[in-house]
Write a protein that holds these residues in place. Structure first.
Motif, mmCIF file in Angstrom:
data_model
loop_
_atom_site.group_PDB
_atom_site.id
_atom_site.type_symbol
_atom_site.label_atom_id
_atom_site.label_comp_id
_atom_site.label_asym_id
_atom_site.label_seq_id
_atom_site.Cartn_x
_atom_site.Cartn_y
_atom_site.Cartn_z
ATOM 1 N N UNK A 1 -22.397 -25.528 23.583
ATOM 2 C CA UNK A 1 -21.959 -23.949 24.985
ATOM 3 C C UNK A 1 -21.041 -24.742 26.242
ATOM 4 N N UNK A 2 -20.644 -25.965 26.055
ATOM 5 C CA UNK A 2 -20.029 -26.361 27.082
ATOM 6 C C UNK A 2 -18.690 -27.835 26.328
ATOM 7 N N UNK A 3 -17.615 -27.758 26.784
ATOM 8 C CA UNK A 3 -17.114 -28.834 26.243
ATOM 9 C C UNK A 3 -16.370 -28.953 27.528
ATOM 10 N N UNK A 4 -15.665 -30.840 27.308
ATOM 11 C CA UNK A 4 -15.508 -31.539 28.463
ATOM 12 C C UNK A 4 -14.598 -32.476 27.844
ATOM 13 N N UNK A 5 -13.371 -31.597 28.181
ATOM 14 C CA UNK A 5 -12.406 -32.694 28.231
ATOM 15 C C UNK A 5 -12.176 -33.686 28.873
ATOM 16 N N UNK B 1 -7.175 -21.123 35.485
ATOM 17 C CA UNK B 1 -8.871 -22.075 35.787
ATOM 18 C C UNK B 1 -9.526 -21.459 36.506
ATOM 19 N N UNK B 2 -10.650 -21.334 36.709
ATOM 20 C CA UNK B 2 -11.445 -20.430 36.897
ATOM 21 C C UNK B 2 -12.204 -19.048 35.792
ATOM 22 N N UNK B 3 -11.749 -19.155 34.727
ATOM 23 C CA UNK B 3 -11.431 -17.801 34.304
ATOM 24 C C UNK B 3 -11.863 -18.469 32.668
ATOM 25 N N UNK C 1 -25.749 -25.228 34.840
ATOM 26 C CA UNK C 1 -27.329 -23.917 35.785
ATOM 27 C C UNK C 1 -27.524 -22.757 34.851
ATOM 28 N N UNK C 2 -26.126 -22.193 34.307
ATOM 29 C CA UNK C 2 -26.180 -20.488 33.467
ATOM 30 C C UNK C 2 -25.222 -20.659 32.194
ATOM 31 N N UNK C 3 -26.201 -21.096 31.102
ATOM 32 C CA UNK C 3 -25.609 -21.189 29.825
ATOM 33 C C UNK C 3 -25.064 -19.763 29.167
ATOM 34 N N UNK C 4 -26.184 -18.048 29.684
ATOM 35 C CA UNK C 4 -25.472 -18.021 29.624
ATOM 36 C C UNK C 4 -23.763 -16.784 30.240
ATOM 37 N N UNK C 5 -23.221 -17.610 31.012
ATOM 38 C CA UNK C 5 -22.162 -17.744 32.127
ATOM 39 C C UNK C 5 -21.576 -18.273 30.840
ATOM 40 N N UNK D 1 -17.824 -17.665 29.966
ATOM 41 C CA UNK D 1 -16.246 -17.961 29.706
ATOM 42 C C UNK D 1 -15.909 -18.832 28.129
ATOM 43 N N UNK D 2 -16.704 -18.860 27.933
ATOM 44 C CA UNK D 2 -16.663 -19.532 25.941
ATOM 45 C C UNK D 2 -15.878 -18.000 25.182
ATOM 46 N N UNK D 3 -15.584 -16.948 25.452
ATOM 47 C CA UNK D 3 -15.289 -15.808 25.145
ATOM 48 C C UNK D 3 -14.678 -15.478 25.184
ATOM 49 N N UNK D 4 -13.619 -16.262 26.639
ATOM 50 C CA UNK D 4 -12.686 -15.983 27.051
ATOM 51 C C UNK D 4 -11.912 -16.616 26.724
ATOM 52 N N UNK D 5 -12.736 -17.917 27.046
ATOM 53 C CA UNK D 5 -11.944 -18.549 26.328
ATOM 54 C C UNK D 5 -11.112 -18.801 24.778
#
Length: 352
Positions: free
Chosen positions: A252-256, A291-293, A315-319, A323-327
């Motif tokens: 769901x999230x990737x940390x670089x 950044x932020x998008x 806190x908000x996996x839907x958010x 963001x992943x779709x925009x990425x």
């Protein structure tokens, strides 16, 4: 010798491009080379020299290479490391008609040897404007691309995560060799603080632990054990590329978290797979991420900043999913393999 694995003898005189890979250890440089080489092979008669050859490009052995001495037309030799530049210069001095290209991803001052080699190369490609600034000569900026079909969101991310049989409902990942340069310790420290607050998440580090980094890896495991998170911070070790691609689809999230990078291919791989991104300002992150998008940028090595950037997404996996779709959309538009290959091909055409 099988034609699909080796350069057919009757193709040798028509060869236009040699892609050398002279390192046996698989690395990020090898990964980027493997991805774009088949695309280039669709535009030029090309062959791969060395281990880790991808599908979609012919292979040439060292014995066959020797037969190309006094080749009738110029051959592009596209190096990505010092030893490949040295080999190309040596072959040219002995009579091989090579036009030498070098791709530089380094964002630091080069050694005297590298500077000497670069001055003797016919064309230089840099993977970012920042990398180009360290070259002391004219370079063409060509940013890396990614196979957006191979690195794609799964049909069902929840199902992809479930097949890993990990605790919780969501995965947060950090990929690359386990070492300080990749910021593996920064990721672990952030996870030790965040995971107790967010029981639906499990953290995954996908990457090899090489022998010289075993002490570093043992220290990370001790930190994880000290807070009782052994089942929720998983270090997979080295995996086959197909398995790595599947792990991206579980995130769901990737940390670089790299402290320094040449480019940072995992940035665009994770974005292509539709993961929300929090990235340190290393490598090409500032050129890739809005950044932020399409992601959030943080200072390298800053655990507090990483925690602050990750927590709203956890806190908000839907958010995070949005963001992943925009990425994903940004990578498809700006960082495709076709775009990279076309720009590299334009450099080749100035030489032959």
């Amino acid at each position: 010798m099988p034609i699909e694995n080796n350069l057919a003898q009757n193709q040798a005189q028509g060869l236009q491009l040699i892609v050398p890979n002279l390192h046996r250890r698989y690395s990020g440089v090898t990964a980027t080379n493997r991805m774009v080489a088949p695309k280039l092979a669709g535009m030029f008669r090309a062959a791969w020299l060395g281990p880790h050859a991808p599908d979609g490009i012919a292979r040439i052995g060292f014995a066959e290479l020797l037969k190309l001495w006094r080749h009738r037309t110029p051959l592009i030799w596209h190096a990505r490391r010092n030893d490949e530049m040295i080999a190309g210069l040596l072959l040219r001095s002995l009579g091989w008609p090579l036009k030498l290209v070098f791709t530089s991803a380094a964002q630091r001052h080069h050694t005297a040897l590298t500077r000497w080699l670069i001055r003797r190369i016919d064309a230089i490609i840099a993977t970012s404007a920042l990398s180009a600034g360290f070259l002391k000569r004219e370079a063409t900026v060509v940013m890396h691309g990614v196979d957006t079909d191979r690195y794609a969101p799964p049909p069902d991310r929840a199902a992809a995560f479930a097949e890993a049989k990990l605790p919780g409902r969501y995965a947060i990942g950090c990929f690359g060799r386990v070492r300080a340069q990749k910021g593996s310790d920064v990721f672990v420290d952030a996870m030790c603080r965040l995971l107790p607050r967010y029981p639906d998440f499990t953290a995954v580090i996908v990457g090899a632990v090489v022998p010289e980094q075993q002490g570093f890896a043992n220290d990370l495991k001790a930190r994880i054990e000290a807070v009782g998170l052994q089942s929720r911070i998983v270090i997979t070790g080295e995996l086959e590329i197909e398995q790595v691609q599947r792990w991206y689809q579980r995130l769901t999230i990737y940390a670089f978290t790299s402290r320094n990078e040449g480019f940072g291919l995992t940035l665009i791989e994770a974005m292509a797979a539709g993961a929300a991104l929090v990235a340190s300002r290393a490598g090409a992150a500032e050129f890739v991420v809005e950044d932020g998008v399409t992601g959030v940028l943080t200072p390298p090595g800053d655990v507090d900043a990483l925690v602050a950037a990750l927590e709203p997404l956890m806190r908000d996996p839907a958010s995070a999913a949005a963001m992943g779709m925009r990425a994903r959309a940004r990578v498809v538009e700006k960082f495709s393999l076709d775009a990279e290959a076309n720009q590299i091909a334009a450099v080749y055409r100035t030489l032959v």
